[in-house]
Design a protein around this motif. Structure first.
Motif, PDB file in Angstrom:
ATOM      1  N   LYS A   1       0.841  -1.198   0.000  1.00 55.01           N
ATOM      2  CA  LYS A   1       0.000   0.000   0.000  1.00 55.01           C
ATOM      3  C   LYS A   1       0.877   1.250   0.000  1.00 55.01           C
ATOM      4  CE  LYS A   1      -3.766  -2.208   2.506  1.00 55.01           C
ATOM      5  NZ  LYS A   1      -4.558  -2.187   3.741  1.00 55.01           N
ATOM      6  N   THR A   2       0.342   2.326  -0.572  1.00 52.51           N
ATOM      7  CA  THR A   2       1.077   3.585  -0.611  1.00 52.51           C
ATOM      8  C   THR A   2       0.285   4.663   0.117  1.00 52.51           C
ATOM      9  OG1 THR A   2       0.079   4.261  -2.698  1.00 52.51           O
ATOM     10  CG2 THR A   2       2.160   3.054  -2.823  1.00 52.51           C
ATOM     11  N   GLY A   3       0.991   5.687   0.541  1.00 58.58           N
ATOM     12  CA  GLY A   3       0.344   6.794   1.221  1.00 58.58           C
ATOM     13  C   GLY A   3       1.318   7.931   1.448  1.00 58.58           C
ATOM     14  N   LYS A   4       0.785   9.047   1.922  1.00 55.57           N
ATOM     15  CA  LYS A   4       1.579  10.239   2.179  1.00 55.57           C
ATOM     16  C   LYS A   4       2.049  10.235   3.633  1.00 55.57           C
ATOM     17  CE  LYS A   4      -0.363  14.248   2.751  1.00 55.57           C
ATOM     18  NZ  LYS A   4      -1.075  15.509   2.595  1.00 55.57           N
ATOM     19  N   VAL A   5       3.307  10.596   3.853  1.00 56.42           N
ATOM     20  CA  VAL A   5       3.855  10.648   5.206  1.00 56.42           C
ATOM     21  C   VAL A   5       3.278  11.867   5.920  1.00 56.42           C
ATOM     22  CG1 VAL A   5       5.952  10.884   6.581  1.00 56.42           C
ATOM     23  CG2 VAL A   5       5.981   9.494   4.508  1.00 56.42           C
ATOM     24  N   LEU A   6       2.642  11.624   7.059  1.00 59.13           N
ATOM     25  CA  LEU A   6       2.066  12.709   7.847  1.00 59.13           C
ATOM     26  C   LEU A   6       3.116  13.361   8.732  1.00 59.13           C
ATOM     27  CD1 LEU A   6      -1.258  10.987   8.916  1.00 59.13           C
ATOM     28  CD2 LEU A   6      -0.933  12.686   7.128  1.00 59.13           C
ATOM     29  N   ARG A   7       3.880  12.513   9.441  1.00 59.41           N
ATOM     30  CA  ARG A   7       4.958  13.042  10.269  1.00 59.41           C
ATOM     31  C   ARG A   7       6.031  11.988  10.467  1.00 59.41           C
ATOM     32  NH1 ARG A   7       1.553  11.813  15.110  1.00 59.41           N
ATOM     33  NH2 ARG A   7       2.992  10.965  16.643  1.00 59.41           N
ATOM     34  N   VAL A   8       7.216  12.454  10.863  1.00 62.61           N
ATOM     35  CA  VAL A   8       8.370  11.580  11.036  1.00 62.61           C
ATOM     36  C   VAL A   8       8.910  11.781  12.444  1.00 62.61           C
ATOM     37  CG1 VAL A   8      10.679  11.042  10.179  1.00 62.61           C
ATOM     38  CG2 VAL A   8       8.933  11.813   8.590  1.00 62.61           C
ATOM     39  N   GLU A   9       9.280  10.679  13.089  1.00 60.71           N
ATOM     40  CA  GLU A   9       9.950  10.734  14.382  1.00 60.71           C
ATOM     41  C   GLU A   9      11.350  10.163  14.214  1.00 60.71           C
ATOM     42  OE1 GLU A   9       7.579   8.747  17.321  1.00 60.71           O
ATOM     43  OE2 GLU A   9       6.023  10.287  17.266  1.00 60.71           O
ATOM     44  N   PRO A  10      12.343  11.014  13.873  1.00 69.82           N
ATOM     45  CA  PRO A  10      13.676  10.511  13.555  1.00 69.82           C
ATOM     46  C   PRO A  10      14.381   9.835  14.731  1.00 69.82           C
ATOM     47  CG  PRO A  10      13.564  12.901  13.255  1.00 69.82           C
ATOM     48  CD  PRO A  10      12.222  12.449  13.704  1.00 69.82           C
ATOM     49  N   LYS A  11      14.121  10.277  15.952  1.00 74.49           N
ATOM     50  CA  LYS A  11      14.793   9.665  17.113  1.00 74.49           C
ATOM     51  C   LYS A  11      14.336   8.227  17.336  1.00 74.49           C
ATOM     52  CE  LYS A  11      15.908  13.868  19.565  1.00 74.49           C
ATOM     53  NZ  LYS A  11      15.743  14.677  20.772  1.00 74.49           N
ATOM     54  N   LYS A  12      13.096   7.941  16.965  1.00 76.57           N
ATOM     55  CA  LYS A  12      12.562   6.583  17.126  1.00 76.57           C
ATOM     56  C   LYS A  12      12.565   5.803  15.819  1.00 76.57           C
ATOM     57  CE  LYS A  12       9.439   7.751  20.915  1.00 76.57           C
ATOM     58  NZ  LYS A  12       8.035   7.749  21.353  1.00 76.57           N
TER      59      LYS A  12
ATOM     60  N   ARG B   1      10.636   6.187  13.188  1.00 78.90           N
ATOM     61  CA  ARG B   1       9.254   5.852  12.859  1.00 78.90           C
ATOM     62  C   ARG B   1       8.655   6.904  11.927  1.00 78.90           C
ATOM     63  NH1 ARG B   1       8.621   0.684  14.895  1.00 78.90           N
ATOM     64  NH2 ARG B   1       9.775   0.608  16.824  1.00 78.90           N
ATOM     65  N   VAL B   2       7.726   6.453  11.081  1.00 78.17           N
ATOM     66  CA  VAL B   2       6.962   7.365  10.237  1.00 78.17           C
ATOM     67  C   VAL B   2       5.479   7.059  10.419  1.00 78.17           C
ATOM     68  CG1 VAL B   2       8.750   7.700   8.499  1.00 78.17           C
ATOM     69  CG2 VAL B   2       7.138   5.847   8.222  1.00 78.17           C
ATOM     70  N   PHE B   3       4.641   8.073  10.227  1.00 80.15           N
ATOM     71  CA  PHE B   3       3.197   7.916  10.279  1.00 80.15           C
ATOM     72  C   PHE B   3       2.678   8.176   8.877  1.00 80.15           C
ATOM     73  CE2 PHE B   3       4.465   8.666  14.559  1.00 80.15           C
ATOM     74  CZ  PHE B   3       3.543   7.992  15.348  1.00 80.15           C
ATOM     75  N   VAL B   4       2.036   7.170   8.278  1.00 83.11           N
ATOM     76  CA  VAL B   4       1.573   7.254   6.895  1.00 83.11           C
ATOM     77  C   VAL B   4       0.051   7.342   6.881  1.00 83.11           C
ATOM     78  CG1 VAL B   4       1.621   6.167   4.621  1.00 83.11           C
ATOM     79  CG2 VAL B   4       3.557   5.890   6.164  1.00 83.11           C
ATOM     80  N   GLU B   5      -0.450   8.263   6.070  1.00 81.68           N
ATOM     81  CA  GLU B   5      -1.886   8.532   5.993  1.00 81.68           C
ATOM     82  C   GLU B   5      -2.665   7.281   5.583  1.00 81.68           C
ATOM     83  OE1 GLU B   5      -4.315  12.310   4.347  1.00 81.68           O
ATOM     84  OE2 GLU B   5      -2.990  11.345   2.907  1.00 81.68           O
TER      85      GLU B   5
END
Length: 107
Positions: free
Chosen positions: A21-32, A34-38
């Motif tokens: 599946k594809t989606g747009k990245v909502l926000r990124v947590e570089p220290k962890k 992790r990415v949050f994908v719509e």
């Protein structure tokens, strides 16, 4: 070092329950890492109604995007829509992200 995947990027999940599946990245947590994908990795959270000064916020079961490890997503090449690796190219003293698949600039 600049982040390879940034907010607003179009990514494809390459492993896990949402693979393909594809989606747009909502926000990124570089220290962890992790990415949050719509619309992907939807998790349910039970929330109690809270009394605030402006009124009452609704409670119940709320669905929202959960974190995905950055190693499980790949940037989508804007040219052909397939996943690609990211390279760094220096132009005029600036670091630019470049698609390894097509050589197209991403910034």
């Amino acid at each position: 070092m600049p982040a390879r995947i940034r907010a607003e990027d179009q990514v494809m999940v390459i492993s896990g329950k949402d693979r393909g599946k594809t989606g747009k990245v909502l926000r990124v947590e570089p220290k962890k890492d992790r990415v949050f994908v719509e619309g992907l990795n939807i998790v349910k959270r039970h929330q109690r109604p809270v009394q605030t000064a402006g009124g009452q916020t609704a409670g119940g079961v709320i669905e929202r995007e959960g974190p995905i490890h950055v190693s499980n997503v790949m940037l989508v090449d804007p040219k052909d829509g397939k996943p690609t690796r990211i390279g760094i190219k220096i132009e005029d003293g600036r670091r630019l992200r470049v698609s390894k698949r097509s050589g197209q600039k991403l910034d």
